[in-house]
Design a protein around this motif. Structure first.
Motif, short mmCIF file in Angstrom:
data_model
loop_
_atom_site.label_atom_id
_atom_site.label_comp_id
_atom_site.label_asym_id
_atom_site.label_seq_id
_atom_site.Cartn_x
_atom_site.Cartn_y
_atom_site.Cartn_z
N UNK A 384 9.56 -4.99 -20.69
CA UNK A 384 8.75 -4.55 -19.56
C UNK A 384 9.02 -5.49 -18.40
N UNK A 385 9.08 -4.93 -17.20
CA UNK A 385 9.16 -5.74 -15.99
C UNK A 385 7.99 -5.36 -15.09
N UNK A 386 7.38 -6.40 -14.52
CA UNK A 386 6.19 -6.22 -13.69
C UNK A 386 6.48 -6.62 -12.25
N UNK A 387 5.62 -6.17 -11.38
CA UNK A 387 5.68 -6.43 -9.94
C UNK A 387 5.77 -7.93 -9.68
N UNK A 388 6.84 -8.36 -9.00
CA UNK A 388 7.01 -9.78 -8.73
C UNK A 388 6.02 -10.34 -7.75
N UNK A 389 5.34 -9.48 -6.98
CA UNK A 389 4.34 -9.99 -6.03
C UNK A 389 3.01 -10.28 -6.71
N UNK A 390 2.85 -9.79 -7.95
CA UNK A 390 1.55 -9.89 -8.60
C UNK A 390 0.57 -8.85 -8.10
N UNK A 391 1.03 -7.99 -7.19
CA UNK A 391 0.17 -6.93 -6.64
C UNK A 391 0.11 -7.03 -5.13
N UNK A 392 0.41 -5.94 -4.44
CA UNK A 392 0.43 -5.91 -2.98
C UNK A 392 -0.81 -5.16 -2.47
N UNK A 393 -1.64 -5.78 -1.65
CA UNK A 393 -2.87 -5.13 -1.17
C UNK A 393 -2.60 -3.84 -0.40
N UNK A 394 -3.53 -2.90 -0.52
CA UNK A 394 -3.49 -1.63 0.23
C UNK A 394 -4.75 -1.58 1.09
N UNK A 395 -4.75 -2.22 2.25
CA UNK A 395 -5.96 -2.24 3.09
C UNK A 395 -6.37 -0.83 3.50
N UNK A 396 -7.65 -0.52 3.32
CA UNK A 396 -8.17 0.78 3.71
C UNK A 396 -7.82 1.90 2.77
N UNK A 397 -7.13 1.62 1.68
CA UNK A 397 -6.78 2.66 0.71
C UNK A 397 -7.97 3.04 -0.15
N UNK A 398 -7.95 4.28 -0.67
CA UNK A 398 -9.06 4.74 -1.50
C UNK A 398 -8.55 5.75 -2.52
#
Length: 874
Positions: A384-398
């Motif tokens: 398995x390979x995971x996101x290298x950023x650790x997660x990228x914020x989605x401002x205002x997303x829902x």
């Protein structure tokens, strides 16, 4: 048509079907005498196969439905399970868009027995999450090697035990039943609407016999490739959900060889060798969109849940943070986007080596069968390979799941251009191989005596012994300590892949490059002995059965005695241990058929039947799910029990059948099953590691603190009641219709399953099949629609128990007879591209979970497949 002529036609068709479909039956004097006194009927095409199937049903002493291939390579479907769904009372379960398992009369696929030429066939499965079961995976079985299928819905003493729902008997062809120097070959190209690719389907069969028709050889081969791609949405709540995709390259082959020797009219010997293999390398993709309103999203008063809508509870219940009774978040803010890919290499194979002998003496027939079937499978490599950023914020997303499906507003975030820059490789239990094996050696002997004991005309006795072994193991790879587990996306960029039930795209990886990079880190492997699971079984049976016939009444009755000795082998703290159990059962059966008129039958049957528990439920060592993954606190410690009792059912059938011409009938049947010893899962927790016998020594992420424990035991009983209606007619103008409907009502205690629903798994209350066909001298066309009502899918671990929405498949088959030797073929499955929707369905208050009643947990697009080809025979 007069009744005498009608009966002669039916008998002739029945004999032709028996000799042509590959049933083990020597050319005895009795068969020769019968053939000499009946009219030979040459009917070909769809009508011929339907008539042969109809005659099998009519002349059987048991409740049987059949599907026959009228000629070599002319089985109705490319997938055998998809043909079975057109039999009343039969529904199928699909795995990644292809029929994989079969349920009969609401009992679930776990309680269906599938035999090949009368015996078990070993099966493992390729999917990493697929548990060790006794059910056969129909994805492995190419239809080209099948002569006929019989579905036994009632039981009789000489039938192999194991089918509480029913038994599917798959029979292959034999060379002495075919013309000498028979040859068949086909080539087709299959299109998948999901992957937008064309793949090859090739098959060939050749058969020879000597001039005296005492020795024959038949060989066949099948090769099929399929580029499969499935898009959908998945939710693991409360944490997040996202658009996902599954991509797989399937390479399926089957090789068979049959030798048949009948030196006299009395002796017939058949040797079968069958090898079926499937290579199924695959990659899972996901862009997880995590929640911004989890219960750990912020301190009370932070406003983390101000935009959240709830289902199945009272929301914040007047407070400012989720609590008991809050229900499940179904609309609210997003947190981050998290990319993940999971490449795997997987295989599945089954082999069968079988010898059958039949000797017809004066007034008796002796049969002997010995063989071995083995299977290997599982996942040969997983990473398995995971996101290298650790997660990228989605401002205002829902997210908003209130409409019954998963939808997102990403507020300008473009999934197609999102590139995390680097991918981090999971290690430990996320870098492994999980091989499985399954093997059975069997021997069986039967002898039938012709007798005149009042109405009894035959006495039959027999016995069977089988030694069975199955294993599941896991090996974790050891990595070079100097290996850098991070790789640039630029080194493995494979373009874009479609994901989700809507129009999303995300980064596709070059899976071969990714696997080669990961393999370069391996310096060894270590077996996780805590995952070692092995079951050894000795199964034995003896039976006696009598057949009777008098004054329009025929049938059989008998008694089968069955015993099982089982041992589970496992490791605790690296110390090998064993736990054993045994049981015996008496299984009586009674079948009666009464001629109400020349063309009308009344059927009744009663029997006690059994099915052994699934191997995965018998494993004493714990099955660990959810550890070291991306979802916090979804760890399951699942404990089996080798001492589980077998499923037992007392079942009854009552039916009436009207055969109003040689290729047409109307029937109705009532059935009931009282089933006991269902496996109940006692769920408890949450526990910390080290509590309640939970002793996990592998890797855990920092946020994985709590465990749910599931322990298996025998629990409640269930009843299954239903009605089957069937209509089949050939209109003598090339047109024909086949229609059936099944009503099934299952009832059990709410305590039987952890979701609290009092009905059985894989059971639809309503199902129906409608088929229309047309044929003439140069064309055959069949259009079929198979539909089933909603049904429960139940699995241990994170995927859990959920309700599958109703599903229907519109299928087309056409064949153009260009010459006497050449056909052009067209086959299409799921023409309307029906989707698969699965919802939470817990019958009790469930907080912050995708299994809350009505929550859209999983949704998948299902492909249309179209195969165009040519078939040659002479």
């Amino acid at each position: 048509m007069g009744s005498v002529k009608f009966e002669k036609q039916l008998l002739a068709s029945s004999i032709a079907m028996i000799l042509g479909a590959g049933t083990l039956m020597p050319a005895t004097a009795m068969a020769e005498e019968a053939e000499a006194n009946v009219e030979r009927i040459e009917v070909r095409g769809i009508r011929a196969s339907q008539q042969a199937s109809l005659n099998e049903k009519r002349f059987s002493n048991s409740v049987v439905d059949a599907i026959t291939a009228e000629d070599i390579g002319k089985f109705p479907d490319k997938n055998v399970a998809e043909s079975l769904q057109r039999i009343p009372g039969v529904t199928i379960q699909r795995q990644f868009g292809e029929g994989a398992s079969v349920s009969i009369r609401g009992a679930g696929d776990d309680l269906t027995l599938t035999t090949l030429n009368g015996q078990n066939v070993a099966s493992t499965g390729w999917f990493v999450l697929e548990p060790a079961k006794r059910s056969f995976n129909y994805e492995l079985l190419p239809s080209e090697i099948v002569g006929d299928l019989k579905v036994y819905k009632s039981s009789q003493a000489d039938l192999l035990e194991g089918g509480v729902g029913g038994t599917v008997e798959v029979n292959t062809r034999k060379p002495l039943d075919l013309d000498s120097l028979s040859f068949f070959a086909s080539a087709a190209s299959q299109y998948q609407s999901d992957s937008d690719t064309w793949d090859p389907l090739l098959s060939a069969l050749g058969s020879w016999k000597n001039d005296s028709e005492t020795f024959g050889v038949m060989v066949s081969g099948v090769m099929q490739d399929r580029s499969l791609q499935r898009q959908g949405n998945e939710a693991f709540w409360e944490w997040g959900a996202g658009p996902v995709a599954f991509e797989q390259e399937r390479e399926r082959t089957a090789l068979t060889a049959t030798l048949q020797w009948a030196p006299t009219d009395r002796l017939n010997i058949v040797v079968n060798a069958i090898d079926m293999e499937m290579k199924a390398n695959n990659t899972n993709y996901a862009l997880w969109l995590t929640q911004g309103d989890t219960s750990w999203a912020g301190e009370p008063g932070s406003g983390a849940w101000d935009e959240t809508s709830w289902i199945g509870g009272c929301g914040l219940c007047g407070g400012d943070a989720p609590g008991a009774g809050s229900g499940t978040q179904i609309a609210g803010p997003l947190n981050v986007a998290y990319y993940q890919a999971r490449p795997r290499e997987a295989t599945m194979s089954s082999e069968v080596y079988d010898l059958q002998l039949e000797y017809a003496g004066d007034g008796y027939v002796f049969e002997f069968q010995v063989g071995d079937t083995s299977s290997t499978g599982g996942t040969d490599f997983e990473m398995v390979v995971d996101d290298g950023t650790g997660g990228t914020p989605i401002p205002g997303g829902s997210y908003d799941f209130t409409g019954g499906s998963q939808t997102w507003d990403l507020n300008g975030f473009d999934t197609a251009t999102y590139d995390p820059g680097s991918l981090n490789m999971g290690t430990g239990s996320n870098f492994n191989r999980t091989p499985k094996t399954d093997d059975e050696t069997y021997v069986q002997a039967d002898i039938a005596f012709e007798v005149e004991l009042g109405v009894i005309n035959e006495l039959k006795f027999g016995g069977r012994y089988a030694s069975h072994n199955t294993t599941s193991r896991r090996f974790d790879y050891i990595q070079d300590p100097n290996f850098n587990p991070s790789i640039s996306t630029g080194d493995v960029n494979g373009g874009l892949i479609d994901v989700g039930a809507d129009d999303y795209q995300i980064l596709r990886v070059d899976d071969e490059a990714l696997k080669a990079w990961a393999r370069s880190s391996i310096i060894g492997e270590t077996e996780d002995l805590g995952s070692y699971s092995e079951i050894d079984e000795d199964n034995y049976a003896v039976y006696a059965m009598a057949s009777y016939d008098a004054d329009g009444l025929r049938g059989n009755f008998g008694l089968r005695f069955v015993g099982t000795d089982a041992t589970s082998t496992y490791y605790v703290d690296d110390v090998k241990g064993e736990t054993s159990a045994d049981y015996t059962e008496m299984l009586p059966s009674f079948n009666a058929v009464y001629d109400l008129a020349d063309d009308m039958l009344l059927r009744f049957s009663a029997a006690r039947v059994m099915a052994r528990p699934q191997y995965v439920d018998m494993y004493v060592n714990p099955d660990v799910r959810g550890a070291n993954d991306d979802v916090p606190n979804n760890q399951y410690w699942i404990v089996g029990n080798v001492g589980l009792k077998p499923f037992i059912a007392n079942q009854y059938d009552l039916g009436i059948e009207w055969y109003f011409n040689s290729a047409s009938m109307v029937s109705a049947a009532l059935f009931r099953k009282d089933v006991s010893n269902f496996v109940t899962i006692q769920e408890s927790g949450p526990y910390m590691n080290g509590e309640a016998g939970i002793d996990f020594g592998g890797e855990l992420r920092p946020d994985e603190l709590e465990w749910t424990k599931q322990e298996k035991s025998n629990g409640e009983s269930a009843t299954i009641e239903g009605l089957e209606l069937q209509y089949q007619q050939d209109f003598d103008n090339g047109l024909g219709a086949i229609v059936n409907y099944t009503y099934t009502d299952t009832d059990t205690s709410p305590d039987t399953f952890t979701d609290g629903n009092p009905f059985l798994s894989n059971s639809s209350k309503h199902s129906y099949n409608v088929t229309g066909y047309y044929e003439n001298d140069w064309l055959e066309v069949r259009l079929s629609y198979a539909w089933r009502d909603e049904y429960m899918i139940r699995e241990t671990g994170a995927y859990g128990n959920r309700l599958h929405d109703d599903f229907g498949s519109l299928d087309l088959s056409a064949r153009w007879h260009v010459t006497d030797y050449l056909d052009i073929t067209l086959d299409a499955v799921n023409l309307t591209e029906e989707s698969s929707s699965q919802f939470g369905n817990n019958a009790y208050q469930t907080d912050r979970s995708a299994f809350t009643n009505g929550f859209p947990a999983f949704e998948y697009q299902m492909a249309r497949t179209v195969a165009v080809g040519a078939a040659l025979r002479f």
